[in-house]
Design a protein around this motif. Structure first.
Motif, PDB file in Angstrom:
ATOM      1  N   ASN A  94       0.812  -1.223   0.000  1.00  0.00           N
ATOM      2  CA  ASN A  94       0.000   0.000   0.000  1.00  0.00           C
ATOM      3  C   ASN A  94       0.847   1.276   0.000  1.00  0.00           C
ATOM      4  O   ASN A  94       0.309   2.370   0.169  1.00  0.00           O
ATOM      5  CB  ASN A  94      -0.915   0.010   1.231  1.00  0.00           C
ATOM      6  N   ASP A 147      -1.378   4.178   1.981  1.00  0.00           N
ATOM      7  CA  ASP A 147      -2.836   4.278   1.980  1.00  0.00           C
ATOM      8  C   ASP A 147      -3.437   2.905   1.640  1.00  0.00           C
ATOM      9  O   ASP A 147      -3.076   2.303   0.623  1.00  0.00           O
ATOM     10  CB  ASP A 147      -3.292   5.324   0.968  1.00  0.00           C
ATOM     11  N   PRO A 148      -4.315   2.382   2.487  1.00  0.00           N
ATOM     12  CA  PRO A 148      -4.816   2.988   3.728  1.00  0.00           C
ATOM     13  C   PRO A 148      -3.853   2.729   4.886  1.00  0.00           C
ATOM     14  O   PRO A 148      -3.199   1.699   4.941  1.00  0.00           O
ATOM     15  CB  PRO A 148      -6.137   2.263   3.957  1.00  0.00           C
ATOM     16  N   SER A 160      -4.051   3.997   9.225  1.00  0.00           N
ATOM     17  CA  SER A 160      -4.790   4.816  10.183  1.00  0.00           C
ATOM     18  C   SER A 160      -3.897   5.582  11.140  1.00  0.00           C
ATOM     19  O   SER A 160      -4.361   6.510  11.795  1.00  0.00           O
ATOM     20  CB  SER A 160      -5.754   3.929  10.997  1.00  0.00           C
ATOM     21  N   PRO A 167       0.124   8.131   7.139  1.00  0.00           N
ATOM     22  CA  PRO A 167      -1.139   7.960   6.413  1.00  0.00           C
ATOM     23  C   PRO A 167      -1.290   9.027   5.324  1.00  0.00           C
ATOM     24  O   PRO A 167      -1.014  10.210   5.549  1.00  0.00           O
ATOM     25  CB  PRO A 167      -2.198   8.117   7.509  1.00  0.00           C
ATOM     26  N   LEU A 168      -1.698   8.628   4.144  1.00  0.00           N
ATOM     27  CA  LEU A 168      -1.853   9.568   3.024  1.00  0.00           C
ATOM     28  C   LEU A 168      -2.900  10.635   3.328  1.00  0.00           C
ATOM     29  O   LEU A 168      -2.828  11.761   2.815  1.00  0.00           O
ATOM     30  CB  LEU A 168      -2.245   8.786   1.767  1.00  0.00           C
ATOM     31  N   ALA A 169      -3.872  10.319   4.194  1.00  0.00           N
ATOM     32  CA  ALA A 169      -4.953  11.265   4.498  1.00  0.00           C
ATOM     33  C   ALA A 169      -4.504  12.422   5.378  1.00  0.00           C
ATOM     34  O   ALA A 169      -5.244  13.390   5.562  1.00  0.00           O
ATOM     35  CB  ALA A 169      -6.104  10.520   5.182  1.00  0.00           C
TER      36      ALA A 169
END
Length: 567
Positions: free
Chosen positions: A167, A198-199, A201, A216-218
């Motif tokens: 990922n 990603d993903p 957390s 985390p990419l977010a």
């Protein structure tokens, strides 16, 4: 003897470290603000050292708990010996209590088969503990458990690393990469590889030998900066190595729930220490932003788990509440208090290794009276026993020798009975000699029947032969016996003299030269069962000990029990 070494280590480490872990619970709860998380993490390191280091130092206080029995191998140190004795005593007490539970108020056995089965099961457990075979079974279970936990850890790490690699999106670049390099310079650490995944957390420092940072990419830019600072602080504090140390403790002591609890608590404390290092130069507003980053990650499941060699920035529930409170409000650390705690904990660690007896072990059952010189002996080493020309070197040889003894005309035991199951064990027993214990046990239909032979490992003789198959032990009725003292009622003087000579001859067969230590041989009592007459004789060496005999004398003569004991 290698098994004894492992038992010493496991029992000592778990008892002493277990006490330390229990003490750490109130320390963490009531003294965290005064001590600081760094001192608490140092205390956890000391606990890990005690759990993993097999060192044993002499301690005069340990002499007070040296087991006074002379059947303990010298390889078993006092703490382990005490545990063995207490467990053996508990099994004995439990077996008798279990038997009593099957009796009704009038004293009648309402479930004889069940009573015998439960009673004998517990006695078998005790005997397996005392004779060594149980120790080997327990060690096999321990090894399987440790291997299973280690396999679980390896599988969890392989899967976690594989998922992260699959990922992985991209490495850091641009402004964020420049900021990351400035952080490395600030903390004085070499730059580690860092990737967006990603993903994912929660940001984490992954691996031990080639660690890297996963983000985390977010996460937005500000959150990513705080995550990088957090993971670099983990790396500077060597928390990736701490995690490995924690997992090793869990593998070695997998059976102890306190060790698993300590692993979880120490992980929490490392996160708090890392938060302290990240926020120590922050103002109030920056601390709030950092706490907000932690809170925002709660909506996703916190990773990685305990088996994974990685740090995890995110936590949930009460742990998160504790972290946020520590970040926002902190507490005034008392440096002198923390230093005193650290020094005291270090001193206690050294004391915690004081598990060996100090000086020479006292000789078991020695006497100053010249009349008792027979008992002034030194415990034999296993090497001395093995060096003897007639030494019994294997369990198979011990079993063969025991069968030869039981097949003697004096005992008349059918050792080829397929219903008999055999077990052997090596121990140190009477007179300080290494010996083999061989037990023959019949099946479920005759649970209380057993044979026992104790023989010297050096081949010098057998000092107990017990035939529990005889009706004397299985059908004896105390309420229907004549006066024990009237031996003349059943045996003439000539018969009594012949039986005494028989006992001397038997002793010389089993233990050559042993009968020379007899002060006398006298009849203690007789028992009558149907047409059978049994007699009990004693041949004391002195007031404290001697040889005991139980014989069937009519209608034939046969030995039921031959034993050496202290009285």
């Amino acid at each position: 003897m290698r098994t004894a070494v492992i038992y010493n280590f496991l029992i000592e480490a778990n008892i002493i470290a277990g006490i330390a872990i229990l003490l750490m619970i109130p320390v963490r709860k009531y003294f965290r603000k005064q001590l600081g998380n760094k001192a608490i993490c140092f205390a956890w390191l000391l606990v890990a050292v005690r759990l993993l280091c097999p060192l044993s130092l002499p301690n005069p206080l340990i002499n007070e708990i040296v087991t006074p029995y002379n059947d303990q191998p010298t390889a078993i140190r006092p703490i382990a010996a005490q545990v063995k004795v207490r467990v053996s005593d508990a099994l004995t007490d439990l077996s008798h209590q279990t038997l009593m539970n099957h009796l009704d108020r009038e004293g009648l056995n309402v479930d004889e088969a069940s009573a015998k089965a439960d009673f004998q099961t517990l006695l078998n457990m005790r005997d397996e503990l005392n004779y060594g075979r149980g120790a080997r079974k327990i060690m096999a279970i321990y090894a399987l458990g440790a291997a299973a936990v280690a396999a679980w850890f390896v599988a969890a790490n392989v899967k976690f690393q594989r998922d992260l690699k699959k990922n992985r999106v991209a490495p850091l670049e641009g402004e964020l990469q420049e900021y990351y390099l400035s952080l490395c310079e600030k903390y004085g650490v070499k730059p580690l590889p860092a990737y967006f995944v990603d993903p994912l957390s929660s940001a984490c420092l992954v691996g031990v030998f080639h660690p890297y940072i996963a983000l985390p990419l977010a996460a937005n830019v500000d959150q990513a900066k705080q995550m990088l600072a957090h993971e670099l602080c983990h790396y500077k504090a060597k928390d990736h190595l701490w995690t490995l140390l924690t997992l090793i403790c869990c593998v070695v002591h997998w059976f102890n729930p306190l060790v698993w609890a300590a692993a979880a608590m120490s992980r929490m404390d490392r996160e708090l220490r890392c938060d302290d290092n990240v926020t120590k130069d922050m103002d109030e507003e920056a601390r709030k932003l950092y706490a907000g980053t932690l809170i925002q990650s709660v909506t996703r499941r916190a990773i990685p788990g305990l088996p994974v060699l990685a740090t995890g920035m995110s936590m949930t529930g009460r742990k998160l509440k504790t972290r946020v409170g520590s970040i926002l409000w902190g507490g005034k650390r008392k440096k002198a208090f923390a230093i005193t705690f650290t020094v005291l904990a270090s001193v206690l660690l050294i004391c915690a290794f004081g598990t060996a007896a100090y000086g020479e072990q006292p000789e078991p059952w020695t006497y100053e009276d010249p009349d008792n010189a027979y008992f002034a002996y030194e415990s034999q080493t296993i090497e001395e026993a093995m060096a003897s020309e007639n030494a019994i070197k294997t369990e198979e040889e011990a079993l063969q020798r025991a069968k030869e003894i039981l097949s003697m005309p004096e005992f008349q035991v059918d050792v080829n009975d397929p219903k008999i199951t055999w077990q052997t064990g090596l121990d140190i027993g009477v007179m300080g000699k290494w010996n083999y214990a061989v037990i023959g046990q019949k099946g479920e239909d005759e649970n209380l029947q057993r044979l026992i032979v104790w023989m010297a490992m050096d081949g010098s003789g057998a000092w107990q032969v017990y035939n529990g198959f005889d009706p004397f032990f299985t059908d004896y009725d105390m309420e229907n016996q004549p006066d024990y003292q009237n031996i003349d009622d059943v045996l003439t003087e000539e018969e009594q003299a012949a039986i005494k000579r028989y006992c001397i001859a038997l002793t010389e067969k089993l233990e050559p030269g042993e009968s020379e230590n007899f002060q006398e041989i006298h009849f203690n009592c007789y028992m009558k069962m149907d047409d059978k007459i049994y007699v009990q004789l004693e041949a004391p060496y002195n007031i404290n000990s001697g040889k005991g005999f139980i014989l069937l004398v009519k209608p034939e003569i046969r030995v039921i029990d031959y034993s050496t004991g202290n009285g």
